[in-house]
Design a protein around this motif. Structure first.
Motif, PDB file in Angstrom:
ATOM      1  N   ARG A  34     -19.608  19.140 144.807  1.00  0.00           N
ATOM      2  CA  ARG A  34     -20.144  19.079 146.178  1.00  0.00           C
ATOM      3  C   ARG A  34     -19.611  20.220 147.028  1.00  0.00           C
ATOM      4  NH1 ARG A  34     -19.802  13.750 150.131  1.00  0.00           N
ATOM      5  NH2 ARG A  34     -21.083  14.589 151.835  1.00  0.00           N
ATOM      6  N   LEU A  35     -18.326  20.530 146.901  1.00  0.00           N
ATOM      7  CA  LEU A  35     -17.743  21.620 147.676  1.00  0.00           C
ATOM      8  C   LEU A  35     -18.273  22.972 147.214  1.00  0.00           C
ATOM      9  CD1 LEU A  35     -14.046  20.398 147.999  1.00  0.00           C
ATOM     10  CD2 LEU A  35     -15.785  20.445 149.782  1.00  0.00           C
ATOM     11  N   LEU A  36     -18.515  23.103 145.919  1.00  0.00           N
ATOM     12  CA  LEU A  36     -19.066  24.360 145.416  1.00  0.00           C
ATOM     13  C   LEU A  36     -20.476  24.607 145.952  1.00  0.00           C
ATOM     14  CD1 LEU A  36     -17.866  24.312 141.697  1.00  0.00           C
ATOM     15  CD2 LEU A  36     -17.132  25.900 143.491  1.00  0.00           C
ATOM     16  N   THR A  37     -21.273  23.548 146.027  1.00  0.00           N
ATOM     17  CA  THR A  37     -22.632  23.707 146.552  1.00  0.00           C
ATOM     18  C   THR A  37     -22.637  23.972 148.051  1.00  0.00           C
ATOM     19  OG1 THR A  37     -22.822  21.295 146.832  1.00  0.00           O
ATOM     20  CG2 THR A  37     -23.647  22.246 144.779  1.00  0.00           C
ATOM     21  N   SER A  38     -21.562  23.574 148.757  1.00  0.00           N
ATOM     22  CA  SER A  38     -21.485  23.840 150.194  1.00  0.00           C
ATOM     23  C   SER A  38     -20.836  25.177 150.496  1.00  0.00           C
ATOM     24  CB  SER A  38     -20.707  22.725 150.901  1.00  0.00           C
ATOM     25  OG  SER A  38     -19.370  22.679 150.434  1.00  0.00           O
ATOM     26  N   ALA A  39     -20.548  25.960 149.449  1.00  0.00           N
ATOM     27  CA  ALA A  39     -20.026  27.320 149.592  1.00  0.00           C
ATOM     28  C   ALA A  39     -18.661  27.372 150.251  1.00  0.00           C
ATOM     29  CB  ALA A  39     -21.010  28.190 150.373  1.00  0.00           C
ATOM     30  N   VAL A  40     -17.837  26.340 150.041  1.00  0.00           N
ATOM     31  CA  VAL A  40     -16.491  26.359 150.599  1.00  0.00           C
ATOM     32  C   VAL A  40     -15.647  27.440 149.960  1.00  0.00           C
ATOM     33  CG1 VAL A  40     -14.364  25.007 150.824  1.00  0.00           C
ATOM     34  CG2 VAL A  40     -16.560  23.953 151.276  1.00  0.00           C
ATOM     35  N   VAL A  48      -7.944  26.793 148.536  1.00  0.00           N
ATOM     36  CA  VAL A  48      -8.163  25.803 149.594  1.00  0.00           C
ATOM     37  C   VAL A  48      -9.151  24.743 149.133  1.00  0.00           C
ATOM     38  CG1 VAL A  48      -8.978  25.462 151.958  1.00  0.00           C
ATOM     39  CG2 VAL A  48      -7.607  27.469 151.388  1.00  0.00           C
ATOM     40  N   MET A  49     -10.128  25.144 148.333  1.00  0.00           N
ATOM     41  CA  MET A  49     -11.071  24.160 147.805  1.00  0.00           C
ATOM     42  C   MET A  49     -10.344  23.132 146.937  1.00  0.00           C
ATOM     43  SD  MET A  49     -14.218  24.449 145.141  1.00  0.00           S
ATOM     44  CE  MET A  49     -13.026  24.141 143.842  1.00  0.00           C
ATOM     45  N   LEU A  50      -9.416  23.592 146.117  1.00  0.00           N
ATOM     46  CA  LEU A  50      -8.641  22.682 145.287  1.00  0.00           C
ATOM     47  C   LEU A  50      -7.763  21.776 146.149  1.00  0.00           C
ATOM     48  CD1 LEU A  50      -7.613  25.063 142.373  1.00  0.00           C
ATOM     49  CD2 LEU A  50      -9.405  23.330 142.371  1.00  0.00           C
TER      50      LEU A  50
END
Length: 358
Positions: A34-40, A48-50
């Protein structure tokens, strides 16, 4: 602890750790996707994503722990009953009450862990998550932009351009920022901009702009305006500050509050250990299987339906307290009183005892 109790404990803890590992793995995978698709990752980077995934997983543990132990009790005791081991235990004097006592001896520590996470760790994780989310969503977040490229958003109607950035990534040069809302177009240009890091929820994300102009273009009617400034602080808009503060508020702060939303949040946190123990008691009632008879599929289906009903009712009970449909007392506790009554009626030993008294 006696041999049989140790054996039952092992048969419950092994599936508990297996189930919670699977659920955590699934949750981490879902959150990462989900975070990857939101371009975080483009906004704040992989590290930071991790961090966000870790924090969201910690928050989810207050729900994953009760459901994992619930499933573990059903699986472990059903296997013992299906393989005739329960009958052997009873033949040597190990009664249903002692089996229930053994389950409770495991459920109480697991409930305490769930309660500690909900009362103390979860608010901290929410606070850290909101800070990272605010940094990621800031309109003039320097980390989001590469020098020399235009960035636009159809949703917000923004266009941003940064001519150059320094090595630290927080200082920008020749900034162009365009927004269009409520019939007014606004253009902000600045020779230099410095992004200020947010270190707490009380501090709003902001960027300091230096030596620039603000152009407001009113259309189709109205007067245009231009303002020159030497220094301007640009704050990020945030419509969910109150919600964030409630989720990230300390338990002590919620305890002293009289606002319905805070009361509902506090009661939710306090209910986590109670829910873990009561769900374990209900799970015991699903595990009596007749000799040479297997109904595991049906058992797990009914158990899943019961948990789904409970989970939806728990959310509904919290919403009713927030909206003052239900007063602070009984609050959400009517649901757990109902669970206690259901557990008492379903448990074979307790039910037979009540019938004998009648």
């Amino acid at each position: 602890m006696k041999i049989i109790e140790k054996y039952i404990t092992r048969e419950l803890l092994l599936p508990f750790f297996a189930v919670i590992s699977i659920l955590v793995g699934l949750f981490v995978s879902f959150s990462t996707a989900r975070l990857l698709t939101s371009a975080v990752t483009e906004t704040l980077g992989m590290v930071v994503m991790l961090q966000l995934v870790m924090l969201k997983t910690i928050i989810a543990l207050e729900v994953l722990i009760p459901i994992s132990f619930y499933a573990a009790v059903i699986y472990g005791l059903s296997r013992l009953s299906r393989d005739q081991e329960m009958n052997i235990f009873r033949s040597v004097g190990f009664s249903d009450y002692r089996i229930l006592y053994t389950v409770l001896m495991i459920a109480v520590p697991v409930g305490i862990i769930s309660g500690a996470l909900s009362l103390y760790v979860r608010p901290w994780a929410y606070a850290e998550t909101y800070i990272l989310d605010a940094q990621a969503e800031a309109e003039l977040n320097a980390s989001r932009f590469q020098a020399g490229r235009f960035y636009g958003s159809e949703k917000s109607g923004r266009v941003i351009f940064v001519q150059a950035k320094d090595d630290s990534g927080t200082r920008m040069e020749e900034v162009f920022h365009f927004t269009k809302k409520a019939g007014i177009s606004e253009i902000i240009v600045a020779k230099e901009a410095v992004q200020q890091q947010q270190i707490s929820l009380e501090q709003r994300p902001h960027t300091e702009l230096f030596n620039g102009y603000i152009y407001r273009l009113a259309h189709p009617e109205g007067k245009d305006s231009a303002i020159q400034y030497e220094k301007m602080t640009y704050f990020t808009e945030n419509d969910q500050v109150k919600w964030h503060r409630r989720k990230a508020a300390s338990t002590r702060m919620l305890w002293e509050s009289e606002r319905p939303h805070d009361i509902a949040e506090l009661q939710w946190r306090l209910s986590r250990p109670v829910a873990t123990i009561l769900l374990a008691l209900i799970a015991v009632s699903f595990t009596r299987v007749a000799p040479r008879q297997s109904k595991s599929d049906k058992t797990f289906l009914v158990a899943a339906i019961v948990f789904a009903i409970y989970y939806n009712l728990s959310g509904l009970a919290q919403t009713w307290v927030e909206q003052q449909v239900v007063a602070a007392i009984p609050g959400i506790w009517w649901l757990y009183l109902l669970l206690f009554i259901i557990a008492g009626l379903l448990l074979p030993g307790l039910r037979q005892k009540l019938l004998r008294r009648q």
